[in-house]
Design a protein around this motif. Sequence first.
Motif, short mmCIF file in Angstrom:
data_model
loop_
_atom_site.label_atom_id
_atom_site.label_comp_id
_atom_site.label_asym_id
_atom_site.label_seq_id
_atom_site.Cartn_x
_atom_site.Cartn_y
_atom_site.Cartn_z
N GLU A 254 103.81 10.89 60.56
CA GLU A 254 102.35 10.82 60.46
C GLU A 254 101.92 10.51 59.02
O GLU A 254 101.08 9.64 58.77
CB GLU A 254 101.78 12.17 60.92
CG GLU A 254 100.29 12.14 61.17
CD GLU A 254 99.78 13.52 61.57
OE1 GLU A 254 98.82 13.98 60.96
OE2 GLU A 254 100.40 14.14 62.46
N ILE A 255 102.54 11.21 58.08
CA ILE A 255 102.21 10.97 56.65
C ILE A 255 102.62 9.55 56.26
O ILE A 255 101.87 8.82 55.59
CB ILE A 255 102.93 11.99 55.73
CG1 ILE A 255 102.45 13.41 56.04
CG2 ILE A 255 102.68 11.65 54.26
CD1 ILE A 255 103.22 14.51 55.32
N LYS B 72 99.10 2.66 55.97
CA LYS B 72 97.69 2.23 56.14
C LYS B 72 97.08 1.95 54.78
O LYS B 72 96.35 0.99 54.60
CB LYS B 72 96.89 3.32 56.85
CG LYS B 72 96.94 3.20 58.34
CD LYS B 72 95.91 4.11 59.00
CE LYS B 72 96.15 4.10 60.49
NZ LYS B 72 95.97 5.40 61.12
N LEU B 73 97.39 2.82 53.83
CA LEU B 73 96.85 2.69 52.46
C LEU B 73 97.22 1.34 51.85
O LEU B 73 96.44 0.74 51.12
CB LEU B 73 97.43 3.83 51.61
CG LEU B 73 96.86 4.07 50.23
CD1 LEU B 73 95.43 4.59 50.33
CD2 LEU B 73 97.72 5.09 49.47
N GLU C 13 100.24 -0.92 58.32
CA GLU C 13 100.53 -0.06 59.48
C GLU C 13 101.05 -0.85 60.67
O GLU C 13 101.83 -0.35 61.46
CB GLU C 13 99.31 0.81 59.84
CG GLU C 13 98.10 0.08 60.38
CD GLU C 13 97.15 -0.42 59.28
OE1 GLU C 13 97.59 -0.62 58.14
OE2 GLU C 13 95.96 -0.65 59.60
N GLN D 181 100.15 7.04 57.42
CA GLN D 181 98.95 7.06 56.56
C GLN D 181 99.18 6.25 55.30
O GLN D 181 98.31 5.50 54.85
CB GLN D 181 98.64 8.50 56.12
CG GLN D 181 97.87 9.33 57.12
CD GLN D 181 97.89 10.80 56.70
OE1 GLN D 181 98.25 11.14 55.57
NE2 GLN D 181 97.51 11.67 57.62
N GLN D 182 100.37 6.42 54.72
CA GLN D 182 100.68 5.69 53.48
C GLN D 182 100.77 4.20 53.75
O GLN D 182 100.34 3.38 52.93
CB GLN D 182 101.99 6.19 52.86
CG GLN D 182 101.96 7.65 52.45
CD GLN D 182 100.85 7.95 51.46
OE1 GLN D 182 100.59 7.19 50.55
NE2 GLN D 182 100.16 9.06 51.67
N THR E 186 91.59 5.21 45.33
CA THR E 186 91.61 6.14 46.48
C THR E 186 92.39 7.41 46.17
O THR E 186 91.98 8.50 46.55
CB THR E 186 92.28 5.45 47.70
OG1 THR E 186 91.66 4.19 47.89
CG2 THR E 186 92.13 6.28 48.96
N THR E 187 93.54 7.24 45.51
CA THR E 187 94.44 8.39 45.35
C THR E 187 94.23 9.14 44.04
O THR E 187 94.64 10.30 43.93
CB THR E 187 95.92 7.94 45.39
OG1 THR E 187 96.14 7.03 44.31
CG2 THR E 187 96.28 7.29 46.71
#
Length: 254
Positions: A114-115, A121-122, A126, A118-119, A184-185
């Motif tokens: 899951e993580i 996607k960043l 994905e 997400q990464q 973002t991060t």
Amino acid sequence: MPLIEVKDVSLAYDTPAGRVQGVLGATFNMEESEFLCLVGPSGCGKSTLLNIIAGFLTPTGGEILIGGKKVSGHGMDRGVVFQDFAQLFPWRTALGNVAFGLEMKGIGKEEREEIALQQLKLVKLEKFANSYPHHLSGGMQQRVAIARALAYNPAVLLMDEPFAALDAMTRDDMQRLLADVWKTTGKTIIYVTHNVAEAVYLADRVIVMTPHPGTVKAEIPITLPRPRDPLSVEFLDHQKQLLNYLGQGTSKAA
Ligand SMILES: Nc1ncnc2c1ncn2[C@@H]1O[C@H](COP(=O)(O)OP(=O)(O)OP(=O)(O)O)[C@@H](O)[C@H]1O
Ligand SMILES: [Mg+2]
């Protein structure tokens, strides 16, 4: 207290032909969430310095503190991205590559996937989660490497010319993507580059190194608002200023 303190750091390599100075007495500090670029001529010691901060090399003089703690060896508080496309595990999918660090941390399969997603996607990958590195372009592989380095949430991201082997158009796209990822991060990033335009586009502050044996020559803040326009007069002025420090400008170096 600064997040990173580089204090009078030197390293000499022992080679069959004698000692070669890799870096000589480099000193600078860095704040949390800062984007710092290291620029300097080939062979001045940028990679050496980055590898010392990563903990892959031990300095022969001086020390590095992260969060007040002396660096000794590599730790998962530092994520690293290199220039080389071959840094990914060819036998793992993009998702499997990104999940690797989380696996090392002992995080269960479902959570780490899951993580990792997400990464991905960043970095806008994905859709390629199940692709293997050899089915991805160079730019996509570098995006997977960035996602992998960010996945285990290191305090610092260290990048050594990650886009240098890409064509100019892909490199521009990647720079924009990295600027977005940083926004973002809020990661603390040290980014090595030869390319002064890249440094002006990305950095809050640029450290210019002297030619070999390299040390810090100048620290130049880049206060231009983001997103930056590489064709603006102010951008070109900063670029010219950096080139002057590097001795490659049209006017005399400062
Ligand atoms: N493993 C090594 N053994 C011996 N000398 C080395 C080694 N790695 C680097 N050096 C030397 O240390 C100096 C600094 O090298 P380094 O690779 O850090 O420079 P750099 O600024 O990253 O160069 P480039 O921009 O070409 O990547 C150079 O003189 C180089 O020849
Ligand atoms: Mg290098």
